[in-house]
Design an enzyme around this catalytic site. Structure first.
Site, PDB file in Angstrom:
ATOM      1  N   ASP A  30       0.859  -1.187   0.000  1.00 45.68           N
ATOM      2  CA  ASP A  30       0.000   0.000   0.000  1.00 45.68           C
ATOM      3  C   ASP A  30       0.894   1.234   0.000  1.00 45.68           C
ATOM      4  O   ASP A  30       1.839   1.343   0.788  1.00 45.68           O
ATOM      5  CB  ASP A  30      -0.916  -0.012   1.233  1.00 45.68           C
ATOM      6  CG  ASP A  30      -2.022   1.030   1.132  1.00 45.68           C
ATOM      7  OD1 ASP A  30      -1.701   2.223   0.952  1.00 45.68           O
ATOM      8  OD2 ASP A  30      -3.197   0.661   1.235  1.00 45.68           O
ATOM      9  N   ILE A  31       0.579   2.162  -0.901  1.00 46.66           N
ATOM     10  CA  ILE A  31       1.420   3.350  -1.087  1.00 46.66           C
ATOM     11  C   ILE A  31       1.325   4.325   0.094  1.00 46.66           C
ATOM     12  O   ILE A  31       2.220   5.165   0.276  1.00 46.66           O
ATOM     13  CB  ILE A  31       1.032   4.031  -2.427  1.00 46.66           C
ATOM     14  CG1 ILE A  31       2.191   4.817  -3.010  1.00 46.66           C
ATOM     15  CG2 ILE A  31      -0.218   4.859  -2.299  1.00 46.66           C
ATOM     16  CD1 ILE A  31       1.966   5.219  -4.460  1.00 46.66           C
ATOM     17  N   GLN A  91     -14.212   3.053   1.272  1.00 44.54           N
ATOM     18  CA  GLN A  91     -13.649   2.453   0.053  1.00 44.54           C
ATOM     19  C   GLN A  91     -13.304   3.559  -0.938  1.00 44.54           C
ATOM     20  O   GLN A  91     -14.187   4.266  -1.431  1.00 44.54           O
ATOM     21  CB  GLN A  91     -14.630   1.459  -0.585  1.00 44.54           C
ATOM     22  CG  GLN A  91     -14.011   0.742  -1.797  1.00 44.54           C
ATOM     23  CD  GLN A  91     -14.905  -0.329  -2.413  1.00 44.54           C
ATOM     24  OE1 GLN A  91     -16.092  -0.439  -2.084  1.00 44.54           O
ATOM     25  NE2 GLN A  91     -14.341  -1.117  -3.314  1.00 44.54           N
ATOM     26  N   HIS A  97     -10.792  -5.371  -2.473  1.00 46.69           N
ATOM     27  CA  HIS A  97      -9.442  -5.667  -1.990  1.00 46.69           C
ATOM     28  C   HIS A  97      -9.458  -5.825  -0.471  1.00 46.69           C
ATOM     29  O   HIS A  97     -10.335  -5.291   0.205  1.00 46.69           O
ATOM     30  CB  HIS A  97      -8.462  -4.550  -2.379  1.00 46.69           C
ATOM     31  CG  HIS A  97      -8.899  -3.187  -1.935  1.00 46.69           C
ATOM     32  ND1 HIS A  97      -9.816  -2.442  -2.640  1.00 46.69           N
ATOM     33  CD2 HIS A  97      -8.554  -2.438  -0.849  1.00 46.69           C
ATOM     34  CE1 HIS A  97     -10.014  -1.283  -2.018  1.00 46.69           C
ATOM     35  NE2 HIS A  97      -9.273  -1.264  -0.916  1.00 46.69           N
ATOM     36  N   PHE A  98      -8.469  -6.540   0.014  1.00 48.82           N
ATOM     37  CA  PHE A  98      -8.246  -6.674   1.450  1.00 48.82           C
ATOM     38  C   PHE A  98      -6.952  -5.948   1.813  1.00 48.82           C
ATOM     39  O   PHE A  98      -5.961  -6.049   1.089  1.00 48.82           O
ATOM     40  CB  PHE A  98      -8.107  -8.146   1.858  1.00 48.82           C
ATOM     41  CG  PHE A  98      -9.415  -8.888   1.924  1.00 48.82           C
ATOM     42  CD1 PHE A  98      -9.994  -9.413   0.783  1.00 48.82           C
ATOM     43  CD2 PHE A  98     -10.061  -9.082   3.142  1.00 48.82           C
ATOM     44  CE1 PHE A  98     -11.195 -10.107   0.837  1.00 48.82           C
ATOM     45  CE2 PHE A  98     -11.265  -9.777   3.219  1.00 48.82           C
ATOM     46  CZ  PHE A  98     -11.838 -10.283   2.061  1.00 48.82           C
ATOM     47  N   HIS A  99      -7.009  -5.261   2.945  1.00 45.88           N
ATOM     48  CA  HIS A  99      -5.797  -4.703   3.540  1.00 45.88           C
ATOM     49  C   HIS A  99      -5.276  -5.738   4.536  1.00 45.88           C
ATOM     50  O   HIS A  99      -6.055  -6.283   5.336  1.00 45.88           O
ATOM     51  CB  HIS A  99      -6.114  -3.442   4.339  1.00 45.88           C
ATOM     52  CG  HIS A  99      -6.668  -2.312   3.523  1.00 45.88           C
ATOM     53  ND1 HIS A  99      -5.926  -1.221   3.172  1.00 45.88           N
ATOM     54  CD2 HIS A  99      -7.908  -2.111   2.994  1.00 45.88           C
ATOM     55  CE1 HIS A  99      -6.673  -0.380   2.473  1.00 45.88           C
ATOM     56  NE2 HIS A  99      -7.893  -0.894   2.353  1.00 45.88           N
TER      57      HIS A  99
END
Ligand code: AMP
Ligand code: ZN
Length: 138
Positions: A30-31, A91, A97-99
């Site tokens: 994740d950025i 979102q 997506h999953f974190h």
């Protein structure tokens, strides 16, 4: 043709730090991480959110989420799995997506503040409403 950030990452049209990939799923850094090592796990196929993804694709996805949780477990003391659906829930990218977020006993991350019901009756009302919805589902 959908203009989607995570489709573009999965198709390598835009760069990302991909740490795992297979035929169905891609996982990348994740950025804007909640903690160092924060990963996203994303199906290569485009689905908007948890309601949209077919059960079999979700099963495949969650198995990869577990794998990434095990990976992060090697560098941390715990892992949070977070999954946001729709704007109201935070979102920002409309591709399911999953974190997977590594946690440390000394970190101060907080995902929500615990609340309370006004009364047991309030709690029963919402519980019954949810049970009715479930009973009307096929
Ligand atoms: P959500 O708010 O659940 O939709 O999460 C979207 C996540 O995507 C956020 O945590 C962002 O930091 C992350 N993100 C946005 N753009 C990129 C990118 N180009 N590469 C990696 N992660 C990104
Ligand atoms: Zn997409």
């Amino acid at each position: 043709m959908i203009d989607c950030l995570f489709c573009s990452i999965a198709e390598k049209k835009i760069p990302a730090k991909i740490i795992y990939e297979d035929e169905r799923v891609v996982s990348f850094m994740d950025i804007a991480p909640a903690n160092s090592g924060h990963l996203l796990v994303v199906p290569k196929m485009h689905y908007q959110d948890i309601e949209d993804i077919p059960d079999n694709a979700l099963q495949e996805l969650i198995i990869r989420v577990k794998k990434m949780a095990k990976v992060l477990g090697k560098i941390s003391q715990g892992v949070n799995i977070v999954q946001n659906n729709k704007k109201a829930a935070g979102q920002a990218v409309d591709h399911v997506h999953f974190h997977v977020i590594p946690r440390y006993e000394t970190d101060t991350l907080q995902f929500w503040k615990s609340g309370k019901y006004g009364s047991e009756d309030d709690m029963d009302k919402i519980a019954n409403k949810l049970k009715n919805i479930i009973s009307e589902m096929n």
